[in-house]
Design a protein around this motif. Structure first.
Motif, PDB file in Angstrom:
ATOM      1  N   ALA A  23       0.821  -1.217   0.000  1.00 46.34           N
ATOM      2  CA  ALA A  23       0.000   0.000   0.000  1.00 46.34           C
ATOM      3  C   ALA A  23       0.852   1.263   0.000  1.00 46.34           C
ATOM      4  O   ALA A  23       0.585   2.196  -0.762  1.00 46.34           O
ATOM      5  CB  ALA A  23      -0.932  -0.008   1.209  1.00 46.34           C
ATOM      6  N   VAL A  24       1.887   1.318   0.842  1.00 54.23           N
ATOM      7  CA  VAL A  24       2.705   2.534   0.922  1.00 54.23           C
ATOM      8  C   VAL A  24       3.463   2.755  -0.383  1.00 54.23           C
ATOM      9  O   VAL A  24       3.486   3.865  -0.927  1.00 54.23           O
ATOM     10  CB  VAL A  24       3.673   2.462   2.117  1.00 54.23           C
ATOM     11  CG1 VAL A  24       4.576   3.694   2.138  1.00 54.23           C
ATOM     12  CG2 VAL A  24       2.906   2.366   3.427  1.00 54.23           C
ATOM     13  N   GLY A  52       2.594  -9.626   1.282  1.00 55.97           N
ATOM     14  CA  GLY A  52       2.893  -9.243   2.653  1.00 55.97           C
ATOM     15  C   GLY A  52       1.685  -8.719   3.398  1.00 55.97           C
ATOM     16  O   GLY A  52       0.557  -9.192   3.233  1.00 55.97           O
ATOM     17  N   ALA A  53       1.933  -7.698   4.237  1.00 54.63           N
ATOM     18  CA  ALA A  53       0.887  -7.182   5.108  1.00 54.63           C
ATOM     19  C   ALA A  53      -0.293  -6.620   4.321  1.00 54.63           C
ATOM     20  O   ALA A  53      -1.448  -6.738   4.741  1.00 54.63           O
ATOM     21  CB  ALA A  53       1.470  -6.112   6.031  1.00 54.63           C
ATOM     22  N   THR A  54      -0.033  -6.009   3.173  1.00 52.64           N
ATOM     23  CA  THR A  54      -1.126  -5.424   2.389  1.00 52.64           C
ATOM     24  C   THR A  54      -2.117  -6.491   1.937  1.00 52.64           C
ATOM     25  O   THR A  54      -3.336  -6.313   2.026  1.00 52.64           O
ATOM     26  CB  THR A  54      -0.560  -4.673   1.175  1.00 52.64           C
ATOM     27  OG1 THR A  54       0.152  -3.524   1.635  1.00 52.64           O
ATOM     28  CG2 THR A  54      -1.679  -4.223   0.233  1.00 52.64           C
ATOM     29  N   ALA A  58      -6.826  -6.512   7.138  1.00 48.58           N
ATOM     30  CA  ALA A  58      -8.294  -6.470   7.256  1.00 48.58           C
ATOM     31  C   ALA A  58      -8.865  -5.193   6.654  1.00 48.58           C
ATOM     32  O   ALA A  58     -10.058  -5.131   6.344  1.00 48.58           O
ATOM     33  CB  ALA A  58      -8.702  -6.584   8.720  1.00 48.58           C
ATOM     34  N   GLY A  59      -8.046  -4.152   6.519  1.00 57.40           N
ATOM     35  CA  GLY A  59      -8.524  -2.909   5.912  1.00 57.40           C
ATOM     36  C   GLY A  59      -9.439  -2.093   6.801  1.00 57.40           C
ATOM     37  O   GLY A  59     -10.207  -1.266   6.309  1.00 57.40           O
ATOM     38  N   PHE A  60      -9.347  -2.287   8.113  1.00 58.55           N
ATOM     39  CA  PHE A  60     -10.218  -1.572   9.046  1.00 58.55           C
ATOM     40  C   PHE A  60      -9.587  -0.218   9.344  1.00 58.55           C
ATOM     41  O   PHE A  60      -8.486  -0.136   9.880  1.00 58.55           O
ATOM     42  CB  PHE A  60     -10.364  -2.392  10.326  1.00 58.55           C
ATOM     43  CG  PHE A  60     -11.415  -1.906  11.282  1.00 58.55           C
ATOM     44  CD1 PHE A  60     -12.495  -1.144  10.853  1.00 58.55           C
ATOM     45  CD2 PHE A  60     -11.338  -2.236  12.630  1.00 58.55           C
ATOM     46  CE1 PHE A  60     -13.464  -0.715  11.735  1.00 58.55           C
ATOM     47  CE2 PHE A  60     -12.306  -1.810  13.519  1.00 58.55           C
ATOM     48  CZ  PHE A  60     -13.368  -1.053  13.073  1.00 58.55           C
ATOM     49  N   ASP A  61     -10.275   0.849   8.995  1.00 58.10           N
ATOM     50  CA  ASP A  61      -9.739   2.196   9.147  1.00 58.10           C
ATOM     51  C   ASP A  61     -10.502   2.924  10.240  1.00 58.10           C
ATOM     52  O   ASP A  61     -11.596   3.445  10.025  1.00 58.10           O
ATOM     53  CB  ASP A  61      -9.839   2.966   7.828  1.00 58.10           C
ATOM     54  CG  ASP A  61      -9.251   4.371   7.917  1.00 58.10           C
ATOM     55  OD1 ASP A  61      -8.669   4.694   8.970  1.00 58.10           O
ATOM     56  OD2 ASP A  61      -9.385   5.128   6.945  1.00 58.10           O
ATOM     57  N   THR A  62      -9.911   2.937  11.427  1.00 55.05           N
ATOM     58  CA  THR A  62     -10.465   3.713  12.526  1.00 55.05           C
ATOM     59  C   THR A  62      -9.655   4.993  12.649  1.00 55.05           C
ATOM     60  O   THR A  62      -8.432   4.948  12.771  1.00 55.05           O
ATOM     61  CB  THR A  62     -10.395   2.934  13.852  1.00 55.05           C
ATOM     62  OG1 THR A  62      -9.029   2.584  14.122  1.00 55.05           O
ATOM     63  CG2 THR A  62     -11.234   1.668  13.773  1.00 55.05           C
ATOM     64  N   TYR A 347      -2.143   0.071   6.367  1.00 57.39           N
ATOM     65  CA  TYR A 347      -3.119   0.461   5.346  1.00 57.39           C
ATOM     66  C   TYR A 347      -3.751   1.799   5.690  1.00 57.39           C
ATOM     67  O   TYR A 347      -3.826   2.704   4.851  1.00 57.39           O
ATOM     68  CB  TYR A 347      -4.193  -0.612   5.200  1.00 57.39           C
ATOM     69  CG  TYR A 347      -5.457  -0.122   4.520  1.00 57.39           C
ATOM     70  CD1 TYR A 347      -5.485   0.106   3.143  1.00 57.39           C
ATOM     71  CD2 TYR A 347      -6.608   0.129   5.258  1.00 57.39           C
ATOM     72  CE1 TYR A 347      -6.638   0.571   2.524  1.00 57.39           C
ATOM     73  CE2 TYR A 347      -7.761   0.592   4.648  1.00 57.39           C
ATOM     74  CZ  TYR A 347      -7.773   0.811   3.285  1.00 57.39           C
ATOM     75  OH  TYR A 347      -8.911   1.278   2.676  1.00 57.39           O
ATOM     76  N   ARG A 348      -4.210   1.959   6.916  1.00 50.70           N
ATOM     77  CA  ARG A 348      -4.949   3.182   7.254  1.00 50.70           C
ATOM     78  C   ARG A 348      -4.044   4.407   7.339  1.00 50.70           C
ATOM     79  O   ARG A 348      -4.525   5.532   7.194  1.00 50.70           O
ATOM     80  CB  ARG A 348      -5.755   2.999   8.537  1.00 50.70           C
ATOM     81  CG  ARG A 348      -4.988   2.989   9.831  1.00 50.70           C
ATOM     82  CD  ARG A 348      -5.921   2.688  11.001  1.00 50.70           C
ATOM     83  NE  ARG A 348      -5.261   2.788  12.296  1.00 50.70           N
ATOM     84  CZ  ARG A 348      -5.311   3.849  13.080  1.00 50.70           C
ATOM     85  NH1 ARG A 348      -5.984   4.918  12.710  1.00 50.70           N
ATOM     86  NH2 ARG A 348      -4.711   3.851  14.250  1.00 50.70           N
ATOM     87  N   LEU A 349      -2.738   4.216   7.541  1.00 46.83           N
ATOM     88  CA  LEU A 349      -1.809   5.348   7.594  1.00 46.83           C
ATOM     89  C   LEU A 349      -1.015   5.515   6.307  1.00 46.83           C
ATOM     90  O   LEU A 349      -0.256   6.476   6.162  1.00 46.83           O
ATOM     91  CB  LEU A 349      -0.843   5.176   8.766  1.00 46.83           C
ATOM     92  CG  LEU A 349      -1.471   5.080  10.158  1.00 46.83           C
ATOM     93  CD1 LEU A 349      -0.381   4.922  11.211  1.00 46.83           C
ATOM     94  CD2 LEU A 349      -2.333   6.299  10.468  1.00 46.83           C
TER      95      LEU A 349
END
Length: 367
Positions: A23-24, A52-54, A58-62, A347-349
């Protein structure tokens, strides 16, 4: 990083090399060509894109953070995700209601984590009834409370990464180098040279290094260790029962765990905090007895009706940094930037991390 002078005539040259196709890395490449459509970009990965991690996130963006810097990153990433959706037509994100189970004495601390300045509020009778229908046997102690916040989002990290890379690779001078495991980054004749394990190499004017969980086995390992980076195992179980329509996510705040409806899979994701540190992505990774014991204990305490449906899950590694703050910084000069330390929230950052990396390379003020 090292200095060396060798011939470079045979090495392909690019304006920007991006190490990492998660993602980054994908966002850094996308932002680079959006800023300058003529910039020639090479995206490099030792495996395939979005691994990898991407791939397993889970893609949960809090929109939360446990310190001001993390909250600022979370808020900026949310705004950047909205911009991505406008530019791409879709960023693969959908709203999800969120309910929080937290010790009563920790309510104020939870409110303080909200990046948008929002506050938690007690669940209504209607919301509690939906929770009881959704989470069979839902229970908590007298010292704990159920709270509600504004909806947050559930994304599709792999899907978004593919979309971004398709945009980058749709330009004829850009390329994706797969199976190119970079073991050394050095400066050669005023250029950045990236050398692979098999001796092949490319050069670039500038580079972004976003290796994800491979951070301690590559060209930024020493710099990452100096900044306290470590790699740990991340586990997300599957609860194999379909979430009902309108099902909210349930965050077990004090246990650093959550239950998220996974619509594409038709099941729940139960993310827990695994106790296994220093487990790299190239090691054999599996859900083990300790992970399962922790998951079963949490379910038995709070959602016992899910216990029969706890079957399999996802296991991967991620890079964690002190305070769970990503590190975006130059490495050995202003032409190479590393962006590391998703700390389970990569993911969220990712949008803010990628933007900061490009700002450093382009001489802009970091946001």
């Amino acid at each position: 990083m090292s200095e060396r002078t060798t011939g470079t005539s045979e090495a392909p040259h690019y304006d920007l090399a991006v190490l990492g196709a998660g993602a980054v890395g994908a966002l850094a490449a996308y932002y680079a060509v959006r800023r300058d459509p003529g910039r020639r970009v090479a995206v490099i990965t030792h495996a395939g894109r979005g691994t990898g991690a991407t791939r397993l996130s889970a893609g949960f963006d809090t929109t939360t953070g446990h310190n001001p810097a993390q909250r600022a990153l979370a808020a900026r990433s949310t705004a950047l995700f909205d911009e991505l959706a406008a530019g791409l037509g879709d960023a693969g994100r959908a709203p999800v209601d969120v309910r929080w189970l937290v010790a009563r004495e920790n309510t104020a601390a939870l409110d303080a984590t909200m990046a948008d300045g929002g506050r938690t509020r007690p669940v209504t009778g209607e919301q509690r009834a939906l929770l009881d229908r959704t989470f069979p046997g839902l229970a908590h102690g007298g010292h704990e409370v159920l709270l509600a916040t504004a909806p947050m989002t559930a994304g599709q990290p792999q899907w978004l990464t593919d979309r971004l890379l398709d945009e980058v690779l749709g330009r004829p001078d850009n390329t994706l180098l797969e199976g190119f495991r970079v073991t050394e980054v050095r400066r050669t004749g005023g250029r950045v040279e990236l050398v692979a394990a098999d001796g092949s190499r490319i050069t670039a004017a500038k580079a972004v290094l976003a290796p994800g969980p491979w951070v301690l086995d590559g060209p930024v390992a020493a710099a990452a260790r100096e900044r306290g980076a470590r790699v740990k195992k991340v586990v997300a179980f599957h609860i194999m029962t379909p979430p009902p329509p309108g099902a909210p996510a349930l965050v077990l705040e004090d246990a650093d765990a959550f239950l998220l409806p996974h619509r594409p899979g038709g099941h729940w994701i139960f993310s827990i905090t695994s106790p296994d540190w220093d487990r790299g992505p190239d090691e054999p990774l599996a859900i083990d007895a300790r992970d399962r014991e922790l998951a079963r204990a949490l379910l038995a305490r709070h959602v016992p009706g899910f216990l029969p449906h706890l079957l399999g899950g996802r296991v991967f590694s991620d890079c964690f940094t002190p305070g769970h703050l990503p590190v975006v910084d130059t490495v050995g000069g202003d032409d190479v930037v590393m962006a590391i330390g998703g700390s389970g929230s990569g993911y969220r950052l990712a949008p803010a991390m990628a933007e900061d990396a490009l700002n450093l390379l382009d001489g802009r003020t970091r946001t």
